[in-house]
Design a protein around this motif. Structure first.
Motif, PDB file in Angstrom:
ATOM      1  N   ILE A  56       5.677  -0.113  -1.808  1.00  0.00           N
ATOM      2  CA  ILE A  56       4.303  -0.300  -2.277  1.00  0.00           C
ATOM      3  C   ILE A  56       3.481   0.913  -1.868  1.00  0.00           C
ATOM      4  O   ILE A  56       2.703   1.462  -2.638  1.00  0.00           O
ATOM      5  N   ALA A  57       3.639   1.313  -0.628  1.00  0.00           N
ATOM      6  CA  ALA A  57       3.147   2.591  -0.108  1.00  0.00           C
ATOM      7  C   ALA A  57       4.250   3.091   0.807  1.00  0.00           C
ATOM      8  O   ALA A  57       5.073   2.301   1.281  1.00  0.00           O
ATOM      9  N   TRP A  58       4.297   4.384   1.040  1.00  0.00           N
ATOM     10  CA  TRP A  58       5.346   4.926   1.913  1.00  0.00           C
ATOM     11  C   TRP A  58       4.697   5.678   3.063  1.00  0.00           C
ATOM     12  O   TRP A  58       4.059   6.695   2.865  1.00  0.00           O
ATOM     13  N   ARG A  59       4.845   5.093   4.274  1.00  0.00           N
ATOM     14  CA  ARG A  59       4.242   5.672   5.471  1.00  0.00           C
ATOM     15  C   ARG A  59       2.742   5.906   5.278  1.00  0.00           C
ATOM     16  O   ARG A  59       2.193   6.906   5.714  1.00  0.00           O
ATOM     17  N   GLY A  60       2.114   4.969   4.583  1.00  0.00           N
ATOM     18  CA  GLY A  60       0.683   5.054   4.349  1.00  0.00           C
ATOM     19  C   GLY A  60       0.272   5.924   3.188  1.00  0.00           C
ATOM     20  O   GLY A  60      -0.924   6.057   2.911  1.00  0.00           O
TER      21      GLY A  60
END
Length: 288
Positions: free
Chosen positions: A40-44
């Motif tokens: 959905i998101a990756w590392r923010g």
């Protein structure tokens, strides 16, 4: 010894049609495969567009390069709609899809826990195993009903099925015993990084491959595609064409068949000279 084939890890951070250009470029450069992380998101990092929708769009603007997830996350996907998307993308791509599957990340800044609940390592591994078993059945059996501890499916019809038979290939990410057993049982490939504790990268991969081969022996089969996902340690994969060749040769000696390189991304840990990246593709890719 055969030199590993090379692939590119893409960043689903731009909207279409602009985002289609790197996929076309990856094919033109001669990369054997192009991958996208499923988060959905990756590392923010946001925006981070949906992996499966991105792959469908990428399939429509390419014709040769294999495409896939590296890896699909059970953190927020149920096997039934995932199987439906897989079959569709396999048809859109003309049979060029590979599905990577892993246990799902543990970072809240990515997608861990976004549907509620915090799973223990044991629960995460059990969910992963059940997820892979059900996905395999959904993509191979004419009709599937399944009552598991974590997932349920009722009278799910598989036809028309995948273009690739008996189903799309799975590459399983799993460095522990349970993940390796899944790879040995269901995978045509296994994916790892050289990231870990207590040894240098080459030694980490070597010991993991020994464990994988033992798991394959126990299942009475073997995994042919051994994918090394680079970029998570200090190895200079994109420092120069010579550095890449040296590293690729060392890992080929272990049996690694596929190398996944991150598309250079400025301002990130994956920043690299695009000219070096393109030169590596020119020397080691499959451009026509």
């Amino acid at each position: 010894m055969t030199a590993p084939r090379i692939g590119a890890v893409m960043w689903p951070m731009r909207s279409w049609p602009e985002a289609g250009e790197p996929w076309r470029r990856a094919e033109d450069l001669g990369f054997r495969h192009a991958w996208v992380y499923d988060h959905i998101a990756w590392r923010g990092t946001t925006p981070w567009y949906d992996a499966y929708t991105t792959l469908a769009a990428a399939a429509a603007v390419t014709s040769r390069v294999r495409i896939g997830t590296l890896v699909t996350s059970p953190n927020f996907r149920h096997p039934v709609p995932t199987a439906h998307a897989i079959k569709t993308i396999d048809h859109v791509s003309g049979g060029r899809l590979t599905v990577g599957v892993g246990a799902g990340g543990t970072r809240r800044a990515s997608d861990a826990g976004i549907l509620g609940g915090d799973w223990t390592p044991g629960e995460r591994a059990s969910r992963f195993a059940e997820w892979v078993e059900l996905l395999d059945r959904l993509l191979t059996d004419p009709e599937t009903s399944f009552e598991g501890e974590y997932y349920t499916a009722r009278e799910v019809v598989q036809e028309p099925g995948c273009v690739q038979r008996p189903r799309v290939p799975f590459v399983i990410a799993g460095d522990g015993p349970r993940g390796m057993r899944l790879a040995a049982r269901y995978g045509t490939g296994w994916v790892t990084s050289a990231h870990g504790e207590g040894d240098e990268p080459y030694g980490i991969v070597r010991s993991r491959l020994e464990a994988l081969r033992a798991a394959c022996d126990a299942e009475g089969r073997r995994v042919d595609d051994l994918v090394l996902l680079t970029g998570f340690n200090e190895e200079p994969w994109l420092e120069s064409t010579g550095a890449f060749a040296d590293l690729a040769g060392r890992y080929a000696e272990l049996g690694i068949t596929e190398i996944a390189l991150h598309w250079p991304r400025p301002g990130s840990p994956f920043e690299a000279d695009m000219k070096v990246f393109e030169a590596i593709a020119a020397e080691h890719g499959e451009a026509r």
